[in-house]
Scaffold this active site. Structure first.
Site, mmCIF file in Angstrom:
data_model
loop_
_atom_site.group_PDB
_atom_site.id
_atom_site.type_symbol
_atom_site.label_atom_id
_atom_site.label_comp_id
_atom_site.label_asym_id
_atom_site.label_seq_id
_atom_site.Cartn_x
_atom_site.Cartn_y
_atom_site.Cartn_z
ATOM 1 N N ASP A 35 0.865 -1.199 0.065
ATOM 2 C CA ASP A 35 -0.075 -0.071 0.159
ATOM 3 C C ASP A 35 0.860 1.141 -0.142
ATOM 4 O OD1 ASP A 35 -2.390 1.393 0.059
ATOM 5 O OD2 ASP A 35 -2.766 1.084 2.121
ATOM 6 N N HIS A 52 2.845 3.163 -8.896
ATOM 7 C CA HIS A 52 2.596 1.567 -9.188
ATOM 8 C C HIS A 52 4.099 1.074 -9.731
ATOM 9 C CE1 HIS A 52 -1.198 1.726 -7.679
ATOM 10 N NE2 HIS A 52 -1.873 2.377 -8.520
ATOM 11 N N LEU A 146 10.663 -20.911 -3.700
ATOM 12 C CA LEU A 146 9.629 -19.905 -3.473
ATOM 13 C C LEU A 146 8.345 -20.209 -4.143
ATOM 14 C CD1 LEU A 146 8.601 -17.519 -1.327
ATOM 15 C CD2 LEU A 146 9.358 -16.219 -3.280
#
Ligand code: FPP
Length: 273
Positions: A35, A52, A146
Protein backbone atom coordinates in the site's frame (compact mmCIF):
# COMPACT_ATOMS: atom_id res chain seq x y z
CA UNK A 1 21.65 -23.57 2.37
CA UNK A 2 20.88 -19.87 2.88
CA UNK A 3 23.75 -17.82 1.47
CA UNK A 4 23.97 -14.71 3.64
CA UNK A 5 26.34 -13.02 1.20
CA UNK A 6 23.55 -12.99 -1.36
CA UNK A 7 21.29 -11.24 1.12
CA UNK A 8 23.39 -8.35 2.41
CA UNK A 9 26.70 -6.64 1.75
CA UNK A 10 29.20 -7.47 4.50
CA UNK A 11 29.39 -4.58 6.94
CA UNK A 12 26.15 -2.96 5.72
CA UNK A 13 23.26 -1.85 7.92
CA UNK A 14 21.17 -4.60 6.30
CA UNK A 15 23.69 -7.21 7.36
CA UNK A 16 23.49 -5.97 10.94
CA UNK A 17 19.71 -6.62 10.98
CA UNK A 18 20.08 -9.90 9.12
CA UNK A 19 22.52 -11.19 11.74
CA UNK A 20 19.87 -10.71 14.42
CA UNK A 21 17.38 -12.92 12.57
CA UNK A 22 17.10 -16.54 13.71
CA UNK A 23 17.25 -18.33 10.35
CA UNK A 24 15.83 -21.49 11.91
CA UNK A 25 12.60 -19.66 12.83
CA UNK A 26 11.62 -17.88 9.65
CA UNK A 27 7.95 -17.49 8.73
CA UNK A 28 6.76 -20.25 6.41
CA UNK A 29 4.47 -17.88 4.61
CA UNK A 30 4.74 -14.10 4.35
CA UNK A 31 1.72 -12.18 3.04
CA UNK A 32 2.03 -8.54 1.99
CA UNK A 33 -0.52 -5.78 1.49
CA UNK A 34 1.41 -3.43 -0.77
CA UNK A 35 0.00 0.00 0.00
CA UNK A 36 0.99 3.61 -0.46
CA UNK A 37 1.90 3.73 -4.15
CA UNK A 38 -0.49 6.62 -4.76
CA UNK A 39 0.86 8.61 -1.81
CA UNK A 40 4.43 7.97 -2.90
CA UNK A 41 3.62 9.42 -6.33
CA UNK A 42 1.66 12.33 -4.88
CA UNK A 43 4.57 13.32 -2.65
CA UNK A 44 6.65 13.65 -5.82
CA UNK A 45 3.91 15.40 -7.78
CA UNK A 46 3.77 12.46 -10.14
CA UNK A 47 0.69 10.69 -11.53
CA UNK A 48 -0.54 7.81 -9.33
CA UNK A 49 0.54 5.20 -11.87
CA UNK A 50 4.17 6.22 -11.34
CA UNK A 51 3.79 4.93 -7.79
CA UNK A 52 2.75 1.54 -9.14
CA UNK A 53 5.65 1.56 -11.60
CA UNK A 54 8.07 2.30 -8.77
CA UNK A 55 6.38 -0.43 -6.70
CA UNK A 56 7.56 -3.07 -9.15
CA UNK A 57 11.15 -2.64 -7.96
CA UNK A 58 9.96 -3.45 -4.43
CA UNK A 59 8.08 -6.52 -5.68
CA UNK A 60 11.24 -7.72 -7.42
CA UNK A 61 13.45 -7.22 -4.37
CA UNK A 62 11.05 -8.72 -1.85
CA UNK A 63 10.27 -11.79 -3.95
CA UNK A 64 13.95 -12.43 -4.60
CA UNK A 65 14.80 -11.94 -0.93
CA UNK A 66 12.08 -14.36 0.21
CA UNK A 67 13.46 -16.92 -2.26
CA UNK A 68 17.02 -16.46 -1.01
CA UNK A 69 15.88 -16.73 2.60
CA UNK A 70 14.20 -20.00 1.59
CA UNK A 71 10.81 -18.83 2.83
CA UNK A 72 8.42 -21.41 1.31
CA UNK A 73 5.51 -19.09 0.40
CA UNK A 74 4.99 -15.35 -0.22
CA UNK A 75 1.65 -13.85 -1.23
CA UNK A 76 1.47 -10.29 -2.58
CA UNK A 77 -1.81 -8.42 -2.93
CA UNK A 78 -1.56 -6.75 -6.34
CA UNK A 79 -5.18 -6.10 -7.34
CA UNK A 80 -8.35 -6.52 -5.33
CA UNK A 81 -11.91 -7.16 -6.51
CA UNK A 82 -12.60 -3.60 -5.33
CA UNK A 83 -9.76 -2.05 -7.36
CA UNK A 84 -11.94 -1.95 -10.51
CA UNK A 85 -13.43 1.21 -8.96
CA UNK A 86 -10.20 3.08 -9.80
CA UNK A 87 -9.92 5.28 -12.88
CA UNK A 88 -9.82 3.25 -16.11
CA UNK A 89 -6.35 4.50 -16.97
CA UNK A 90 -4.96 3.36 -13.60
CA UNK A 91 -6.48 -0.12 -13.97
CA UNK A 92 -5.15 -0.44 -17.53
CA UNK A 93 -1.67 0.65 -16.41
CA UNK A 94 -1.65 -1.85 -13.56
CA UNK A 95 -2.53 -4.63 -15.99
CA UNK A 96 0.14 -3.47 -18.41
CA UNK A 97 2.73 -3.33 -15.63
CA UNK A 98 1.79 -6.85 -14.63
CA UNK A 99 2.33 -8.16 -18.16
CA UNK A 100 5.61 -6.26 -18.40
CA UNK A 101 6.71 -7.64 -15.04
CA UNK A 102 6.08 -11.22 -16.16
CA UNK A 103 8.02 -10.84 -19.41
CA UNK A 104 10.94 -9.07 -17.75
CA UNK A 105 11.14 -11.23 -14.66
CA UNK A 106 10.54 -14.72 -15.98
CA UNK A 107 14.28 -15.43 -16.25
CA UNK A 108 14.95 -14.19 -12.72
CA UNK A 109 12.07 -16.29 -11.44
CA UNK A 110 13.56 -19.34 -13.13
CA UNK A 111 17.11 -18.62 -11.91
CA UNK A 112 15.82 -18.33 -8.36
CA UNK A 113 13.73 -21.52 -8.65
CA UNK A 114 10.54 -19.52 -7.95
CA UNK A 115 7.07 -20.82 -8.74
CA UNK A 116 4.71 -18.12 -9.95
CA UNK A 117 1.14 -18.80 -8.83
CA UNK A 118 -1.61 -16.26 -9.57
CA UNK A 119 -4.65 -16.49 -7.26
CA UNK A 120 -8.02 -14.76 -7.39
CA UNK A 121 -10.93 -14.56 -9.83
CA UNK A 122 -8.55 -14.81 -12.76
CA UNK A 123 -11.34 -15.38 -15.28
CA UNK A 124 -12.48 -11.80 -14.60
CA UNK A 125 -9.21 -10.41 -15.98
CA UNK A 126 -8.62 -9.37 -19.56
CA UNK A 127 -7.87 -12.45 -21.75
CA UNK A 128 -4.43 -11.03 -22.66
CA UNK A 129 -3.56 -10.84 -18.94
CA UNK A 130 -4.94 -14.33 -18.33
CA UNK A 131 -2.75 -15.71 -21.12
CA UNK A 132 0.42 -14.15 -19.66
CA UNK A 133 -0.40 -15.37 -16.17
CA UNK A 134 -1.06 -18.89 -17.37
CA UNK A 135 2.12 -18.86 -19.42
CA UNK A 136 4.25 -17.80 -16.41
CA UNK A 137 2.48 -20.25 -14.13
CA UNK A 138 3.19 -23.14 -16.49
CA UNK A 139 6.77 -22.09 -17.24
CA UNK A 140 7.63 -22.05 -13.54
CA UNK A 141 5.43 -24.92 -12.37
CA UNK A 142 8.35 -27.34 -11.94
CA UNK A 143 10.31 -24.97 -9.69
CA UNK A 144 10.67 -26.17 -6.12
CA UNK A 145 11.75 -23.00 -4.30
CA UNK A 146 9.59 -20.06 -3.22
CA UNK A 147 5.93 -20.28 -4.15
CA UNK A 148 5.16 -16.68 -5.16
CA UNK A 149 1.40 -16.21 -5.02
CA UNK A 150 0.18 -13.02 -6.61
CA UNK A 151 -3.38 -12.06 -5.67
CA UNK A 152 -5.25 -10.54 -8.62
CA UNK A 153 -8.91 -9.67 -8.84
CA UNK A 154 -8.75 -11.10 -5.34
CA UNK A 155 -11.11 -10.71 -2.40
CA UNK A 156 -11.09 -12.72 0.81
CA UNK A 157 -14.87 -12.96 0.94
CA UNK A 158 -15.00 -13.81 -2.76
CA UNK A 159 -12.50 -16.60 -2.11
CA UNK A 160 -14.62 -18.03 0.71
CA UNK A 161 -17.78 -17.89 -1.42
CA UNK A 162 -15.95 -19.46 -4.39
CA UNK A 163 -14.69 -22.21 -2.09
CA UNK A 164 -18.17 -22.96 -0.76
CA UNK A 165 -19.48 -23.20 -4.31
CA UNK A 166 -16.58 -25.37 -5.41
CA UNK A 167 -17.20 -27.76 -2.51
CA UNK A 168 -20.96 -27.91 -3.24
CA UNK A 169 -20.21 -28.76 -6.89
CA UNK A 170 -17.65 -31.37 -5.88
CA UNK A 171 -19.98 -33.10 -3.42
CA UNK A 172 -22.81 -33.03 -5.94
CA UNK A 173 -20.57 -34.53 -8.59
CA UNK A 174 -19.57 -37.33 -6.24
CA UNK A 175 -23.15 -37.84 -5.08
CA UNK A 176 -22.18 -37.21 -1.45
CA UNK A 177 -25.14 -35.94 0.56
CA UNK A 178 -24.09 -36.46 4.18
CA UNK A 179 -20.43 -35.37 3.96
CA UNK A 180 -19.32 -33.06 6.78
CA UNK A 181 -16.83 -30.36 5.80
CA UNK A 182 -14.18 -29.65 8.42
CA UNK A 183 -11.62 -26.82 8.63
CA UNK A 184 -8.84 -28.84 7.00
CA UNK A 185 -11.04 -29.84 4.08
CA UNK A 186 -12.19 -26.26 3.64
CA UNK A 187 -8.61 -24.91 3.75
CA UNK A 188 -7.58 -27.41 1.12
CA UNK A 189 -10.17 -26.09 -1.31
CA UNK A 190 -9.27 -22.40 -1.01
CA UNK A 191 -7.26 -20.70 -3.78
CA UNK A 192 -4.26 -21.29 -1.47
CA UNK A 193 -4.99 -25.02 -1.08
CA UNK A 194 -2.18 -27.07 0.44
CA UNK A 195 -0.01 -24.13 1.46
CA UNK A 196 0.70 -23.12 5.06
CA UNK A 197 -1.28 -20.15 6.38
CA UNK A 198 0.66 -16.87 6.60
CA UNK A 199 2.68 -16.58 9.81
CA UNK A 200 3.44 -12.95 9.06
CA UNK A 201 1.24 -10.33 7.40
CA UNK A 202 3.00 -7.12 6.41
CA UNK A 203 1.12 -3.95 5.52
CA UNK A 204 2.94 -0.89 4.26
CA UNK A 205 2.00 2.80 4.53
CA UNK A 206 0.66 2.69 8.09
CA UNK A 207 -2.94 1.65 7.51
CA UNK A 208 -4.39 -0.68 10.18
CA UNK A 209 -6.72 -2.78 8.04
CA UNK A 210 -6.88 -6.29 6.58
CA UNK A 211 -8.70 -4.99 3.45
CA UNK A 212 -10.33 -8.30 2.55
CA UNK A 213 -6.99 -10.08 2.16
CA UNK A 214 -6.68 -13.81 2.91
CA UNK A 215 -9.44 -13.53 5.51
CA UNK A 216 -9.54 -17.23 6.36
CA UNK A 217 -5.78 -17.75 6.20
CA UNK A 218 -4.64 -14.87 8.44
CA UNK A 219 -6.52 -16.19 11.48
CA UNK A 220 -3.29 -16.51 13.52
CA UNK A 221 -0.89 -14.37 11.49
CA UNK A 222 1.30 -11.85 13.27
CA UNK A 223 0.66 -8.42 11.77
CA UNK A 224 3.49 -6.02 11.06
CA UNK A 225 2.50 -2.53 9.94
CA UNK A 226 5.16 -0.12 8.75
CA UNK A 227 4.72 3.52 7.76
CA UNK A 228 7.09 2.95 4.85
CA UNK A 229 5.28 3.34 1.53
CA UNK A 230 5.43 0.31 -0.77
CA UNK A 231 7.76 1.83 -3.40
CA UNK A 232 10.27 2.55 -0.59
CA UNK A 233 9.96 -0.92 0.95
CA UNK A 234 13.27 -2.75 0.59
CA UNK A 235 15.02 -5.88 1.85
CA UNK A 236 15.97 -4.06 5.08
CA UNK A 237 12.29 -3.45 5.85
CA UNK A 238 11.52 -7.11 5.25
CA UNK A 239 14.28 -8.09 7.68
CA UNK A 240 12.80 -5.68 10.25
CA UNK A 241 9.36 -7.26 9.79
CA UNK A 242 10.81 -10.74 10.30
CA UNK A 243 12.65 -9.59 13.43
CA UNK A 244 9.41 -8.11 14.76
CA UNK A 245 7.66 -11.41 14.02
CA UNK A 246 10.35 -13.38 15.86
CA UNK A 247 9.90 -11.18 18.90
CA UNK A 248 6.22 -12.07 19.21
CA UNK A 249 4.94 -14.85 21.38
CA UNK A 250 2.48 -16.99 19.45
CA UNK A 251 -0.09 -18.65 21.65
CA UNK A 252 -2.79 -19.74 19.19
CA UNK A 253 -5.42 -19.15 21.85
CA UNK A 254 -3.42 -21.00 24.54
CA UNK A 255 -1.36 -19.50 27.34
CA UNK A 256 2.19 -18.27 27.82
CA UNK A 257 4.82 -21.08 27.72
CA UNK A 258 6.37 -19.94 31.00
CA UNK A 259 3.02 -20.04 32.79
CA UNK A 260 2.07 -23.35 31.19
CA UNK A 261 4.68 -25.30 33.20
CA UNK A 262 3.05 -24.24 36.45
CA UNK A 263 -0.40 -25.39 35.35
CA UNK A 264 0.99 -28.71 34.04
CA UNK A 265 2.53 -29.38 37.47
CA UNK A 266 -0.76 -28.60 39.16
CA UNK A 267 -2.51 -31.08 36.82
CA UNK A 268 -4.60 -28.23 35.45
CA UNK A 269 -3.77 -28.65 31.78
CA UNK A 270 -5.94 -30.72 29.46
CA UNK A 271 -4.19 -33.77 27.97
CA UNK A 272 -2.82 -32.89 24.55
CA UNK A 273 -3.95 -35.06 21.66
C1 FPP B 1 -1.89 0.12 -3.32
O1 FPP B 1 -1.42 1.47 -3.39
C2 FPP B 1 -1.31 -0.67 -4.38
C3 FPP B 1 -2.02 -1.27 -5.38
C4 FPP B 1 -3.48 -1.19 -5.48
C5 FPP B 1 -1.38 -2.02 -6.44
C6 FPP B 1 -0.12 -2.74 -6.08
C7 FPP B 1 0.55 -3.05 -7.33
C8 FPP B 1 1.89 -2.97 -7.57
C9 FPP B 1 2.91 -2.70 -6.55
C10 FPP B 1 2.40 -3.15 -8.94
C11 FPP B 1 1.84 -4.32 -9.66
C12 FPP B 1 2.48 -5.57 -9.22
C13 FPP B 1 3.08 -6.40 -10.04
C14 FPP B 1 3.69 -7.66 -9.55
C15 FPP B 1 3.18 -6.11 -11.45
P1 FPP B 1 -2.47 2.64 -3.50
O2 FPP B 1 -2.53 3.05 -4.93
O3 FPP B 1 -3.77 2.24 -2.89
O4 FPP B 1 -1.77 3.73 -2.64
P2 FPP B 1 -2.49 4.94 -1.86
O5 FPP B 1 -3.27 4.35 -0.74
O6 FPP B 1 -1.31 5.75 -1.38
O7 FPP B 1 -3.33 5.68 -2.85
Amino acid sequence: MIDLNQLAEPGSAEEEILRRIDLARLPRHIAVIMDGNGRWAKARQLPRVEGHRAGIASVREIVETCARLEVPVATLYAFSVENWKRPRYEVATLMMLLKEYIRREINTLQENNIRFVPIGRLDGLDPSVQRELEWARKETSQNSGLRFQIALNYGGRAEIVDTVNRIIALLREKGLTDFRVDEEFFSNHLYTANTPDPDLLIRTSGELRISNFLLWQVAYAEIHVTRTLWPDFRRRHLFEAILDFQGRERRYGGIDESEREMFVEAGEMPIEE
